[in-house]
Design a protein around this motif. Structure first.
Motif, PDB file in Angstrom:
ATOM      1  N   LYS A 121      18.558 -22.829  56.670  1.00 39.13           N
ATOM      2  CA  LYS A 121      17.412 -22.421  57.496  1.00 39.13           C
ATOM      3  C   LYS A 121      17.789 -21.320  58.482  1.00 39.13           C
ATOM      4  O   LYS A 121      16.925 -20.559  58.928  1.00 39.13           O
ATOM      5  CB  LYS A 121      16.838 -23.629  58.226  1.00 39.13           C
ATOM      6  CG  LYS A 121      16.126 -24.604  57.305  1.00 39.13           C
ATOM      7  CD  LYS A 121      15.643 -25.839  58.051  1.00 39.13           C
ATOM      8  CE  LYS A 121      14.965 -26.814  57.105  1.00 39.13           C
ATOM      9  NZ  LYS A 121      14.540 -28.067  57.791  1.00 39.13           N
ATOM     10  N   ASN A 122      19.077 -21.249  58.805  1.00 32.36           N
ATOM     11  CA  ASN A 122      19.548 -20.209  59.714  1.00 32.36           C
ATOM     12  C   ASN A 122      20.190 -19.032  58.969  1.00 32.36           C
ATOM     13  O   ASN A 122      20.927 -18.245  59.570  1.00 32.36           O
ATOM     14  CB  ASN A 122      20.539 -20.806  60.715  1.00 32.36           C
ATOM     15  CG  ASN A 122      19.858 -21.600  61.808  1.00 32.36           C
ATOM     16  OD1 ASN A 122      19.366 -21.032  62.777  1.00 32.36           O
ATOM     17  ND2 ASN A 122      19.809 -22.918  61.644  1.00 32.36           N
ATOM     18  N   ASN A 123      19.877 -18.934  57.675  1.00 31.95           N
ATOM     19  CA  ASN A 123      20.346 -17.820  56.845  1.00 31.95           C
ATOM     20  C   ASN A 123      21.861 -17.676  56.827  1.00 31.95           C
ATOM     21  O   ASN A 123      22.400 -16.560  56.846  1.00 31.95           O
ATOM     22  CB  ASN A 123      19.693 -16.509  57.293  1.00 31.95           C
ATOM     23  CG  ASN A 123      18.191 -16.515  57.089  1.00 31.95           C
ATOM     24  OD1 ASN A 123      17.711 -16.915  56.029  1.00 31.95           O
ATOM     25  ND2 ASN A 123      17.454 -16.096  58.094  1.00 31.95           N
ATOM     26  N   ASN A 141      25.869 -13.206  51.407  1.00 30.55           N
ATOM     27  CA  ASN A 141      24.856 -13.594  52.372  1.00 30.55           C
ATOM     28  C   ASN A 141      23.627 -14.115  51.644  1.00 30.55           C
ATOM     29  O   ASN A 141      23.260 -13.641  50.582  1.00 30.55           O
ATOM     30  CB  ASN A 141      24.470 -12.386  53.243  1.00 30.55           C
ATOM     31  CG  ASN A 141      23.604 -12.781  54.407  1.00 30.55           C
ATOM     32  OD1 ASN A 141      23.387 -13.964  54.668  1.00 30.55           O
ATOM     33  ND2 ASN A 141      23.087 -11.806  55.120  1.00 30.55           N
ATOM     34  N   MET A 142      22.978 -15.133  52.211  1.00 34.40           N
ATOM     35  CA  MET A 142      21.857 -15.798  51.545  1.00 34.40           C
ATOM     36  C   MET A 142      20.519 -15.162  51.894  1.00 34.40           C
ATOM     37  O   MET A 142      19.467 -15.723  51.601  1.00 34.40           O
ATOM     38  CB  MET A 142      21.831 -17.277  51.910  1.00 34.40           C
ATOM     39  CG  MET A 142      23.081 -18.015  51.497  1.00 34.40           C
ATOM     40  SD  MET A 142      23.134 -19.693  52.105  1.00 34.40           S
ATOM     41  CE  MET A 142      21.701 -20.382  51.309  1.00 34.40           C
ATOM     42  N   ASN A 198      24.267 -13.390  65.032  1.00 33.33           N
ATOM     43  CA  ASN A 198      23.960 -12.607  63.837  1.00 33.33           C
ATOM     44  C   ASN A 198      24.947 -12.877  62.709  1.00 33.33           C
ATOM     45  O   ASN A 198      25.237 -12.012  61.881  1.00 33.33           O
ATOM     46  CB  ASN A 198      23.947 -11.109  64.162  1.00 33.33           C
ATOM     47  CG  ASN A 198      25.308 -10.605  64.623  1.00 33.33           C
ATOM     48  OD1 ASN A 198      26.172 -11.391  65.011  1.00 33.33           O
ATOM     49  ND2 ASN A 198      25.507  -9.292  64.579  1.00 33.33           N
ATOM     50  N   CYS A 199      25.457 -14.095  62.669  1.00 31.52           N
ATOM     51  CA  CYS A 199      26.431 -14.453  61.630  1.00 31.52           C
ATOM     52  C   CYS A 199      25.755 -14.638  60.273  1.00 31.52           C
ATOM     53  O   CYS A 199      24.583 -14.995  60.181  1.00 31.52           O
ATOM     54  CB  CYS A 199      27.155 -15.744  62.015  1.00 31.52           C
ATOM     55  SG  CYS A 199      28.227 -15.581  63.459  1.00 31.52           S
ATOM     56  N   SER A 200      26.516 -14.396  59.221  1.00 30.11           N
ATOM     57  CA  SER A 200      26.008 -14.566  57.859  1.00 30.11           C
ATOM     58  C   SER A 200      26.655 -15.751  57.143  1.00 30.11           C
ATOM     59  O   SER A 200      26.180 -16.172  56.089  1.00 30.11           O
ATOM     60  CB  SER A 200      26.249 -13.290  57.044  1.00 30.11           C
ATOM     61  OG  SER A 200      27.637 -13.004  56.957  1.00 30.11           O
ATOM     62  N   ILE A 201      27.731 -16.286  57.696  1.00 29.41           N
ATOM     63  CA  ILE A 201      28.476 -17.385  57.082  1.00 29.41           C
ATOM     64  C   ILE A 201      28.670 -18.488  58.101  1.00 29.41           C
ATOM     65  O   ILE A 201      28.995 -18.221  59.265  1.00 29.41           O
ATOM     66  CB  ILE A 201      29.843 -16.894  56.564  1.00 29.41           C
ATOM     67  CG1 ILE A 201      29.651 -15.896  55.416  1.00 29.41           C
ATOM     68  CG2 ILE A 201      30.721 -18.054  56.116  1.00 29.41           C
ATOM     69  CD1 ILE A 201      30.900 -15.151  55.039  1.00 29.41           C
ATOM     70  N   GLY A 202      28.468 -19.732  57.669  1.00 28.22           N
ATOM     71  CA  GLY A 202      28.645 -20.879  58.550  1.00 28.22           C
ATOM     72  C   GLY A 202      29.656 -21.868  57.999  1.00 28.22           C
ATOM     73  O   GLY A 202      29.538 -22.330  56.860  1.00 28.22           O
ATOM     74  N   VAL A 249      30.492 -18.127  61.803  1.00 31.96           N
ATOM     75  CA  VAL A 249      30.486 -19.130  62.855  1.00 31.96           C
ATOM     76  C   VAL A 249      31.124 -20.415  62.333  1.00 31.96           C
ATOM     77  O   VAL A 249      30.946 -20.776  61.169  1.00 31.96           O
ATOM     78  CB  VAL A 249      29.041 -19.409  63.341  1.00 31.96           C
ATOM     79  CG1 VAL A 249      28.150 -19.891  62.216  1.00 31.96           C
ATOM     80  CG2 VAL A 249      29.026 -20.417  64.493  1.00 31.96           C
ATOM     81  N   ASP A 250      31.895 -21.073  63.167  1.00 30.57           N
ATOM     82  CA  ASP A 250      32.424 -22.399  62.863  1.00 30.57           C
ATOM     83  C   ASP A 250      31.680 -23.390  63.759  1.00 30.57           C
ATOM     84  O   ASP A 250      31.877 -23.422  64.974  1.00 30.57           O
ATOM     85  CB  ASP A 250      33.927 -22.454  63.119  1.00 30.57           C
ATOM     86  CG  ASP A 250      34.572 -23.748  62.615  1.00 30.57           C
ATOM     87  OD1 ASP A 250      33.841 -24.733  62.410  1.00 30.57           O
ATOM     88  OD2 ASP A 250      35.808 -23.761  62.445  1.00 30.57           O
TER      89      ASP A 250
END
Length: 294
Positions: free
Chosen positions: A102-104, A292-293, A23-27, A74-75
């Motif tokens: 694509k994974n928001n 968040n996107m 449920n991460c918002s940042i990658g 997430v890293d």
């Protein structure tokens, strides 16, 4: 032709990061690449160095009033680069950025050299046709070609200008470039008047028309003064300090920062490790700043 981004799951990760998207918002992802470097190489070691020193930081930022422990990020590791040709690396970055979109996930990219920014912009303009670019940098990076390569780090802003539908880049802290580059910046009204130690009024005035635009923030670490951050391949005297960076973030905190990158850390140039720590603190601030996107 590469058609899928592959990440190195064995690389170190930034402090507090998850390994799976969940449920991460940042990658976060890294690009260990510096082939078009024109002075001192070593930026390919930047992403892992930022990750390795990150545990020395606290998770809480008193200036922003936020804690990494309250954010899910997430890293994904660094990209596996099967080819070191500039256009192939840029394509790989585009695919990786598309994967995050694509994974928001809001993309935070760690370089590597500055040429990689183009790949992220190529992916983002499909989702955000009114995307604008804010660049913190010592160098204009507006050359048409450099050393026979139009995808050099010295050309990256010119390539991005060609891609951005609104053709808008705001450049902050530029203090090195050709006569032609400075003419282009002045003619297009894209060079922001912001000096070290000053308040953010001029910067705030320059960005105010773009309150409703999605923004990509690219940070070349040579924006900072070499006395603070010496570990970069093309250091330029007359730069900026941490308080200046906080002023920039203070003005941007209510804007729609949808993605960002940190580039040009060459950690082996600075044996003290301070440059890597500053870069890691920049990343901590960005995790707390991007939106968040969804």
């Amino acid at each position: 032709m590469i058609n899928k981004a592959i990440f190195d799951k064995e690389s170190p990760i930034f402090m507090g990061s998850r390994r799976e998207i969940g449920n991460c918002s940042i990658g976060i992802f890294g690009v260990n690449y510096d082939r078009t470097c024109s002075f001192k190489p070593g930026a390919r070691f930047g992403p892992d160095s930022i990750r390795k020193v990150s545990p020395c930081l606290e998770t809480y930022c008193p200036k922003l009033g936020k804690d990494l422990e309250d954010i899910n990020y997430v890293d994904l590791g660094s990209l596996n680069l099967n080819s070191l040709e500039s256009i192939d690396v840029i394509n790989n970055v585009r695919l990786a950025t598309n994967y995050l979109i694509k994974n928001n996930l809001s993309p935070l990219m760690l370089g590597g050299e500055h040429s990689i920014t183009r790949g992220a912009i190529e992916a983002l303009v499909d989702k955000y046709p009114n995307l604008i670019l804010i660049q913190l940098d010592a160098h204009a990076d507006l050359r048409s070609s450099y050393m026979g390569n139009k995808n050099s780090h010295a050309c990256t802003m010119q390539r991005c200008l060609e891609i951005l539908p609104e053709k808008k880049i705001l450049q902050v802290g530029i203090r090195s470039g050709t006569k032609e580059e400075f003419k282009l910046m002045h003619d297009n009204n894209q060079l922001i008047n912001f000096r070290s130690g000053e308040n953010g009024q001029e910067f705030a005035k320059a960005i105010s028309p773009y309150k409703n635009n999605p923004i990509y923030l690219t940070i070349d670490l040579d924006w900072f003064d070499p006395s603070l951050l010496s570990g970069t391949g093309t250091p330029e005297p007359g730069g900026f300090f941490w308080n200046d960076f906080e002023i920039i973030l203070e003005e941007l905190k209510t804007f729609n920062i949808v993605a960002s990158d940190i580039v040009e850390l060459s950690p082996e140039i600075d044996s003290s490790g301070v440059s890597s720590i500053v870069a890691a603190k920049v990343l901590r601030s960005l995790i707390m700043t991007v939106n968040n996107m969804q």
